[in-house]
Design a protein around this motif. Structure first.
Motif, mmCIF file in Angstrom:
data_model
loop_
_atom_site.group_PDB
_atom_site.id
_atom_site.type_symbol
_atom_site.label_atom_id
_atom_site.label_comp_id
_atom_site.label_asym_id
_atom_site.label_seq_id
_atom_site.Cartn_x
_atom_site.Cartn_y
_atom_site.Cartn_z
ATOM 1 N N ASN A 45 0.543 -1.126 -0.088
ATOM 2 C CA ASN A 45 -0.058 0.370 -0.520
ATOM 3 C C ASN A 45 0.788 1.069 -0.137
ATOM 4 O OD1 ASN A 45 0.933 -0.463 2.663
ATOM 5 N ND2 ASN A 45 -0.945 0.079 3.463
ATOM 6 N N GLY A 46 1.668 1.099 -0.651
ATOM 7 C CA GLY A 46 3.308 2.683 -0.575
ATOM 8 C C GLY A 46 4.198 1.683 -1.616
ATOM 9 N N SER A 47 5.691 1.712 -1.321
ATOM 10 C CA SER A 47 6.587 1.487 -1.563
ATOM 11 C C SER A 47 7.581 0.676 -0.248
ATOM 12 C CB SER A 47 6.630 2.355 -2.377
ATOM 13 O OG SER A 47 6.967 2.354 -3.518
ATOM 14 N N GLU A 53 7.450 -1.814 -5.385
ATOM 15 C CA GLU A 53 7.246 -0.863 -5.540
ATOM 16 C C GLU A 53 6.507 -0.370 -6.879
ATOM 17 O OE1 GLU A 53 11.350 1.249 -6.819
ATOM 18 O OE2 GLU A 53 11.355 -0.361 -5.455
ATOM 19 N N VAL A 54 6.117 1.008 -6.700
ATOM 20 C CA VAL A 54 5.476 1.867 -7.855
ATOM 21 C C VAL A 54 6.421 2.761 -8.667
ATOM 22 C CG1 VAL A 54 3.717 2.844 -9.177
ATOM 23 C CG2 VAL A 54 3.261 1.418 -7.118
ATOM 24 N N ASN A 55 6.834 2.398 -9.740
ATOM 25 C CA ASN A 55 7.872 3.173 -10.058
ATOM 26 C C ASN A 55 7.433 4.722 -11.003
ATOM 27 O OD1 ASN A 55 6.736 2.824 -12.720
ATOM 28 N ND2 ASN A 55 8.378 1.428 -13.832
ATOM 29 N N ASP A 56 8.064 5.415 -11.908
ATOM 30 C CA ASP A 56 7.187 7.412 -12.484
ATOM 31 C C ASP A 56 6.234 6.455 -13.265
ATOM 32 O OD1 ASP A 56 8.916 8.203 -10.322
ATOM 33 O OD2 ASP A 56 10.381 8.506 -11.537
ATOM 34 N N GLN A 57 6.409 5.849 -13.856
ATOM 35 C CA GLN A 57 5.215 5.163 -14.584
ATOM 36 C C GLN A 57 4.383 4.421 -13.955
ATOM 37 O OE1 GLN A 57 8.898 4.332 -15.672
ATOM 38 N NE2 GLN A 57 9.000 6.253 -16.466
ATOM 39 N N ASN A 58 3.859 4.505 -13.067
ATOM 40 C CA ASN A 58 3.049 3.622 -12.149
ATOM 41 C C ASN A 58 2.536 2.212 -12.720
ATOM 42 O OD1 ASN A 58 0.816 4.163 -10.559
ATOM 43 N ND2 ASN A 58 -0.705 4.095 -12.050
#
Length: 345
Positions: A45-47, A53-58
Motif C-alpha cells: 500500500n505504498g513502496s 514499489e511503484v515507479n514513475d510510470q505507475n
C-alpha cells in the motif's frame, strides 16, 4: 540405529520439496488461476523499496514483484497475466485466507505462529534479512541502549513490531512504540522527528537511508542485530501441490543461476543442454512439468521472461539498481551465501 533414524527423519522432511515420481494432478489453486486467467499476487500500500514499489510510470517493480511474474509465467506462460493487489502488512494474511490473493510474495517472514495458527504454509526461503534500528544521528548513540525513554516508529502488522518490543524489553530499554499502517506514513513520521528511531528490516533501512533521505550521514543504523529472518512465499494450507509449484519456481531460478542459464542464453541452453540437470530443468527431457501439473517448458519460459535469481536480484536490489545492495547471505551457497536449491532428480 540412531544414525539410521536421523537419516530417515531427514529424508521424510525432504519429501515436501522433492517432486513425486509419475504424474500429479494439477493443484486446486493452479486450476483456479488457469480458469481465471490471472494470478492474484500481493502488492504493497505504498513502496517497500527494492521489493515492492511503484515507479514513475505507475508500474509495479521489485524483487517480490518479479517473483510474482515468474510464478505467473510458470503457471500461465505470460508474465503480464498477474494482478498485483495492494495490501498493508496487516491486510496480507486475511486477504490470503479470504481468497483475495492466491499467494503472498511480500517480504514475509516464516514464523511458527504464522505456520501453526494462521492456516498458512511457507515456501523455501528466498531471502534473509534481520530487524534493525535506524536513529537520528544527533542523538549520539551507537546501539539500542541509547534509546531508553525514546519513541520507536514501526509498521503495524509486522514481525518487526513484536521483535523490536521483545528485544528492547529484554535489554531493559523503556520505550514507546508507535505503529503506522503504511510505509509512507512511517517514513514521514521518522523524518519529521516524531520518533527517535525507526524499527525496520535491515535491507530496507539501508535502501531507505541511501536513496530516500536528503542527508544520509545524519542518520545511523544501530549495531544491534535483532534477528535473521527467513523470507518466504506464503500460501493457504490444504493445497500441497501448489506449495510444490511455488517451491520449484524458486528452485528453478536458483538452479538457473548455478548453471549459468540466463535470460539471454536460455533458448541456446535448451537446444543444447550441457548436462542432464539442465536438460530436465529446461524441458528438453520430458517429465518435470507433468510432475507439477504444468508444461514441461515452464521453467524455460519463466527464465526467458525474468532471468535467473541473480538477474532478478541485481535488477531490483543489486548492481543494476539504484540501491547497489550487496547480496551477502542472499548469495548462492557456493558463493558464501545461504541460498540453495533442492536436488532436481
Amino acid at each position: 540405529m540412531f544414525q539410521n533414524l536421523t537419516a530417515a527423519a531427514l529424508a521424510a522432511a525432504a519429501i515436501s520439496v522433492l517432486p513425486a515420481t509419475g504424474a500429479m494432478a494439477q493443484s486446486a489453486t493452479v486450476q483456479q488461476i488457469v480458469e481465471r486467467g490471472t494470478l492474484l499476487c500481493s502488492g504493497h500500500n505504498g513502496s517497500y523499496f527494492g521489493f515492492v514499489e511503484v515507479n514513475d510510470q505507475n508500474e509495479w517493480r521489485g524483487l517480490d514483484i518479479d517473483l510474482c511474474r515468474a510464478l505467473t509465467t510458470a503457471i500461465l506462460g505470460d508474465p503480464n497475466a498477474v494482478q498485483i493487489v495492494p495490501l498493508s502488512w496487516a491486510q496480507r494474511f486475511p486477504a490470503l485466507q479470504s481468497g483475495d490473493v492466491d499467494v503472498i510474495i511480500k517480504a514475509t517472514g516464516w514464523t511458527m505462529g504464522r505456520d501453526t495458527e494462521l492456516g498458512l504454509q511457507f515456501s523455501l526461503p528466498y531471502f534473509f534479512g534481520g530487524t534493525q534500528f535506524m536513529a537520528h544521528g544527533d542523538l549520539g548513540i551507537e546501539d539500542a541502549t541509547g534509546l531508553d525513554g525514546g519513541t520507536i516508529c514501526v509498521e503495524a502488522g509486522t514481525t518487526i513490531e513484536r521483535i523490536s518490543a521483545n528485544y528492547l524489553s529484554t535489554i531493559g530499554v523503556e520505550h514507546t512504540m508507535v505503529s503506522y499502517e503504511s510505509a509512507a506514513e512511517l517514513r514521514a513520521a521518522y523524518l519529521a522527528n516524531r520518533c527517535d528511531a525507526f524499527a525496520g528490516w535491515g535491507p530496507n533501512l539501508a535502501v531507505l537511508r541511501a536513496t530516500e533521505i536528503d542527508n544520509p550521514d545524519a542518520h545511523i543504523i544501530l549495531s544491534d542485530q535483532l534477528s535473521s529472518e527467513p523470507i518466504s512465499a506464503a500460501m493457504r494450507q490444504g493445497d500441497e501441490d501448489f506449495v510444490d509449484v511455488v517451491n520449484w519456481m524458486l528452485a528453478a531460478l536458483l538452479i538457473a543461476e548455478e548453471e549459468g542459464i540466463t535470460k539471454a542464453n536460455v533458448a541456446e541452453m535448451a537446444a543444447s543442454p550441457a548436462n542432464p540437470r539442465i536438460s530436465r530443468l529446461l524441458g528438453a527431457e520430458p517429465g518435470m512439468g507433468e510432475r507439477l501439473g504444468l508444461r514441461d517448458t515452464w521453467a524455460r519460459e519463466m527464465i526467458a521472461e525474468v532471468g535467473n535469481f541473480a538477474e532478478i536480484y541485481d535488477r531490483n536490489l543489486g548492481s543494476e539498481s539504484p540501491y547497489n545492495l550487496d547480496r551477502g547471505l542472499n548469495n548462492l551457497w557456493s558463493h558464501g551465501g545461504v541460498l540453495y536449491a533442492p536436488i532436481l532428480d
